[in-house]
Design an enzyme around this catalytic site. Structure first.
Site, PDB file in Angstrom:
ATOM      1  CB  CYS A  72      13.329   8.993   7.834  1.00  0.00           C
ATOM      2  SG  CYS A  72      14.300   8.013   6.692  1.00  0.00           S
TER       3      CYS A  72
ATOM      4  CD  GLU B 221      13.483   4.278   7.808  1.00  0.00           C
ATOM      5  OE1 GLU B 221      13.403   5.230   8.627  1.00  0.00           O
ATOM      6  OE2 GLU B 221      13.501   4.437   6.585  1.00  0.00           O
TER       7      GLU B 221
ATOM      8  CD  GLU C  31      10.201  12.566  11.091  1.00  0.00           C
ATOM      9  OE1 GLU C  31       9.134  11.985  11.296  1.00  0.00           O
ATOM     10  OE2 GLU C  31      11.167  12.028  10.526  1.00  0.00           O
TER      11      GLU C  31
ATOM     12  CE  LYS D   4      -1.679   2.887   2.815  1.00  0.00           C
ATOM     13  NZ  LYS D   4      -1.624   4.101   1.991  1.00  0.00           N
TER      14      LYS D   4
HETATM   15  P1  NDP Z   1       2.331   8.450   7.963  1.00  0.00           P
HETATM   16  O1  NDP Z   1       3.222   7.773   8.906  1.00  0.00           O
HETATM   17  O2  NDP Z   1       0.926   8.732   8.399  1.00  0.00           O
HETATM   18  O3  NDP Z   1       2.217   7.619   6.571  1.00  0.00           O
HETATM   19  C1  NDP Z   1       3.032   6.562   6.198  1.00  0.00           C
HETATM   20  C2  NDP Z   1       2.168   5.426   5.626  1.00  0.00           C
HETATM   21  O4  NDP Z   1       1.308   4.915   6.647  1.00  0.00           O
HETATM   22  C3  NDP Z   1       1.252   5.878   4.491  1.00  0.00           C
HETATM   23  O5  NDP Z   1       1.145   4.846   3.542  1.00  0.00           O
HETATM   24  C4  NDP Z   1      -0.046   6.082   5.207  1.00  0.00           C
HETATM   25  O6  NDP Z   1      -1.169   5.992   4.376  1.00  0.00           O
HETATM   26  C5  NDP Z   1      -0.040   4.954   6.215  1.00  0.00           C
HETATM   27  N1  NDP Z   1      -0.922   5.190   7.340  1.00  0.00           N
HETATM   28  C6  NDP Z   1      -1.313   6.384   7.859  1.00  0.00           C
HETATM   29  N2  NDP Z   1      -2.156   6.198   8.888  1.00  0.00           N
HETATM   30  C7  NDP Z   1      -2.311   4.875   9.030  1.00  0.00           C
HETATM   31  C8  NDP Z   1      -3.065   4.058   9.900  1.00  0.00           C
HETATM   32  N3  NDP Z   1      -3.854   4.586  10.853  1.00  0.00           N
HETATM   33  N4  NDP Z   1      -2.997   2.718   9.764  1.00  0.00           N
HETATM   34  C9  NDP Z   1      -2.233   2.171   8.794  1.00  0.00           C
HETATM   35  N5  NDP Z   1      -1.508   2.888   7.929  1.00  0.00           N
HETATM   36  C10 NDP Z   1      -1.528   4.220   8.042  1.00  0.00           C
HETATM   37  O7  NDP Z   1       2.961   9.769   7.490  1.00  0.00           O
HETATM   38  P2  NDP Z   1       2.230  11.032   6.823  1.00  0.00           P
HETATM   39  O8  NDP Z   1       2.257  10.823   5.390  1.00  0.00           O
HETATM   40  O9  NDP Z   1       0.887  11.289   7.436  1.00  0.00           O
HETATM   41  O10 NDP Z   1       3.176  12.204   7.276  1.00  0.00           O
HETATM   42  C11 NDP Z   1       3.014  12.788   8.575  1.00  0.00           C
HETATM   43  C12 NDP Z   1       4.332  12.953   9.241  1.00  0.00           C
HETATM   44  O11 NDP Z   1       4.954  11.686   9.394  1.00  0.00           O
HETATM   45  C13 NDP Z   1       5.340  13.764   8.447  1.00  0.00           C
HETATM   46  O12 NDP Z   1       5.182  15.117   8.622  1.00  0.00           O
HETATM   47  C14 NDP Z   1       6.640  13.259   8.990  1.00  0.00           C
HETATM   48  O13 NDP Z   1       6.956  13.919  10.172  1.00  0.00           O
HETATM   49  C15 NDP Z   1       6.351  11.820   9.293  1.00  0.00           C
HETATM   50  N6  NDP Z   1       6.832  10.939   8.218  1.00  0.00           N
HETATM   51  C16 NDP Z   1       8.007  10.338   8.415  1.00  0.00           C
HETATM   52  C17 NDP Z   1       8.526   9.543   7.442  1.00  0.00           C
HETATM   53  C18 NDP Z   1       9.834   8.877   7.650  1.00  0.00           C
HETATM   54  O14 NDP Z   1      10.335   8.194   6.753  1.00  0.00           O
HETATM   55  N7  NDP Z   1      10.438   9.037   8.801  1.00  0.00           N
HETATM   56  C19 NDP Z   1       7.865   9.342   6.154  1.00  0.00           C
HETATM   57  C20 NDP Z   1       6.603  10.011   6.055  1.00  0.00           C
HETATM   58  C21 NDP Z   1       6.134  10.784   7.061  1.00  0.00           C
HETATM   59  P3  NDP Z   1      -1.815   7.316   3.744  1.00  0.00           P
HETATM   60  O15 NDP Z   1      -0.724   8.248   3.405  1.00  0.00           O
HETATM   61  O16 NDP Z   1      -2.517   6.824   2.574  1.00  0.00           O
HETATM   62  O17 NDP Z   1      -2.728   7.836   4.795  1.00  0.00           O
END
Ligand code: NDP
Length: 501
Positions: free
Chosen positions: A303, A268, A402, A192
């Site tokens: 990240c 991660e 973050e 996903k």
């Molecule tokens: P998320 O952690 O929410 O998203 C990462 C993945 O998890 C996406 O595929 C997302 O789906 C999915 N996801 C979100 N909510 C759920 C849930 N309740 N159950 C299962 N899967 C879920 O990151 P965001 O995109 O919302 O970004 C928000 C913040 O997260 C950023 O500002 C940043 O600080 C951090 N982030 C950190 C990352 C890293 O590599 N360290 C990468 C991305 C974000 P979908 O997007 O479709 O909702």
């Protein structure tokens, strides 16, 4: 649906996207979500809607997991000789390179990364598939030292059905970091992607099929985290869940696993990584250039971004002055222009979140040395200036949370002990760096820092042959290197009683 996006006045027309895939990929074919639902794919380059994408939910997850299970049990992929999987994955690497420009364009349009960075990301994905393709027929099992009355051996077996949930910051590389070792070891996959970046993973699935990955082995379900992501995390027939994203959602996957089938979970997650510059830094210009790249690269949506810049007091002014000048080279530009170094944020929400943190930093009393505002508003896209906060304290929110944007928080420190203490004063532990001429100081720092990576006189350097992952709330387990094969296999012990004749 489809076609050429409409153009905002005064901006360049976005390229034609009518041929981009936008349905789910299940059992070797593209299909709408079972519910028929879709969501808008918006380009942050210009704020325009490109087209609608299938919004998969639990019903699609059930179907894809069933298909993945069936193919895993059938052995069309899982029971191939490793060298045969190697051949297919090497072909996939070639196809990714063949389609480099097309894939890079998808990345840029989908999440706003400059086209040159997107091309580099595609190259990285091809190299990563190659690494695991080449590795998989060169790893051996073990023979146990159990004595002459038995023959015992330990083999690594594919885990089975693997769910992958990934973020948007590297739309092809993040899935690939997990896909390549998971496919190489014979698992069947349900991926996903993030709702912000579904396009390139769908193209990747099509290329994998062209390369010879059998139908049903690699399935992609665009959709939302709360629906499709959660359904994968809670599925009783998913054996392993590998996730990259925020620590907050990473913790949810541990809950999902605990409340369902105790599936193995690899995470991660986020970081607030310290980049620590001592006053005996061997090359201050190099340190400044890398500090800038470490936080402004990919608009800080990384990240392992060097989001906390710890500066020894006697050198802080010089570094900050040079860093402010360096920031000028990272002003956001048109992501489709090959000369652009920094593009947009992934979407309006992320831009607002970053601008919100910039407001927080100012109200917490940190000194804004550069940037701080939205940029290129006339494009309709979502851009933020490279931003530097100086004189911050480590207990401020901009030093603890973050931000995931081009915002660096510079914190002064006095002694080596202070530097190490502040560097470790975070719930995260993904990456870190130290700049010093003193090899003993570098070793002391490397020993003391609680982080998965420590760089000495460079920032965020790595290699496919080296593990990457976090201490503390930055995650569980490691991507990359031969160790990643362990994520997608489990040990089986076979004990043969050798009977006397
Ligand atoms: P998320 O952690 O929410 O998203 C990462 C993945 O998890 C996406 O595929 C997302 O789906 C999915 N996801 C979100 N909510 C759920 C849930 N309740 N159950 C299962 N899967 C879920 O990151 P965001 O995109 O919302 O970004 C928000 C913040 O997260 C950023 O500002 C940043 O600080 C951090 N982030 C950190 C990352 C890293 O590599 N360290 C990468 C991305 C974000 P979908 O997007 O479709 O909702």
């Amino acid at each position: 649906m489809g076609g050429m996006a409409t153009t905002a006045p005064g901006t360049r027309a976005l390229p034609d996207t009518s041929h981009f895939r936008r349905q789910a990929f299940i059992d070797g074919a593209f299909a709408d979500a079972a519910s028929g639902a879709t969501f808008a794919c918006v380009s942050p380059v210009s704020g325009e809607t490109l087209f609608d994408v299938a919004a998969c939910d639990g019903a699609d997850v059930d179907r894809a997991v069933a298909v993945a299970r069936r193919t895993f049990e059938a052995g069309t992929w899982s029971r191939l000789a490793p060298r045969e999987r190697r051949t297919v994955l090497l072909r996939l690497a070639e196809l990714i390179e063949r389609d480099r420009d097309r894939l890079a364009l998808m990345i840029t349009l989908d999440m706003g990364k400059p086209i040159s960075g997107a091309q580099g990301e595609v190259d990285g994905a091809a190299a990563y598939f190659r690494y695991f393709a080449e590795a998989v027929d060169k790893v051996y099992g073990e023979v146990g030292p159990t004595g002459p009355s038995a023959f015992t051996f330990v083999t690594r077996e594919a885990i089975g059905v693997v769910g992958l949930v990934v973020p948007w910051n590297y739309p092809i590389l993040m899935p690939t970091w997990k896909l390549a070792p998971a496919l190489a070891t014979g698992n069947s996959i349900v991926l996903k992607p993030a709702e912000q970046s579904p396009i390139v993973p769908l193209a990747l699935a099509e290329l994998a099929a062209e390369a010879g990955v059998p139908d049903g082995v690699f399935n992609v379900l665009p959709g939302f985290g709360e629906t499709a992501g959660q359904a994968l995390g809670r599925h009783m027939d998913v054996d392993k869940l590998a996730f990259t994203g925020s620590s907050e959602v990473g913790k949810l996957f541990l809950v999902y696993a605990g409340e369902s089938n105790m599936k193995s979970v690899q995470l991660e997650c986020g970081g607030k990584s310290p980049n620590v510059v001592f006053d005996d830094v061997p090359d201050v210009d190099l340190a400044v250039a890398q500090a800038a790249e470490g936080i402004f690269g990919n608009s800080g949506q990384v990240c392992s971004a060097g989001s906390r810049l710890l500066l020894q007091e006697s050198i802080a002014d010089e570094v900050l002055e040079k860093l402010a000048a360096e920031a000028g080279k990272w002003q956001p530009g048109d992501p489709l222009d090959p000369a652009t170094r920094m593009g947009s944020m992934v979407d309006e929400t992320q831009m607002d979140r970053v601008l919100g943190y910039i407001g927080t930093g100012a109200s917490e009393g940190a000194e804004l040395r550069a940037g701080g505002a939205r940029a290129r508003e006339e494009s309709g896209g979502f851009y933020v200036e490279p931003t530097i906060f100086a004189g911050a304290r480590n207990d401020m929110r901009i030093a603890q949370e973050e931000i995931f944007g081009p915002v660096v928080t510079a914190i002064p420190f006095r002694s080596e002990a202070d530097g190490v203490r502040i560097a470790n004063d975070t719930v995260y532990g993904l990456s870190s760096a130290v700049w010093t001429r003193d090899i003993n100081k570098a070793h002391r720092f490397a020993r003391s820092i609680r982080a998965g990576t420590v760089c000495v006189n460079c920032y965020d350097w790595g290699d496919n042959s080296l593990p990457f992952g976090g201490y503390k709330q930055s995650g569980i387990g490691r991507d990359k290197s031969l160790h990643a094969l362990e994520n997608y296999t489990q040990l089986k012990t076979t004990y043969i009683n050798v009977l006397e004749g």
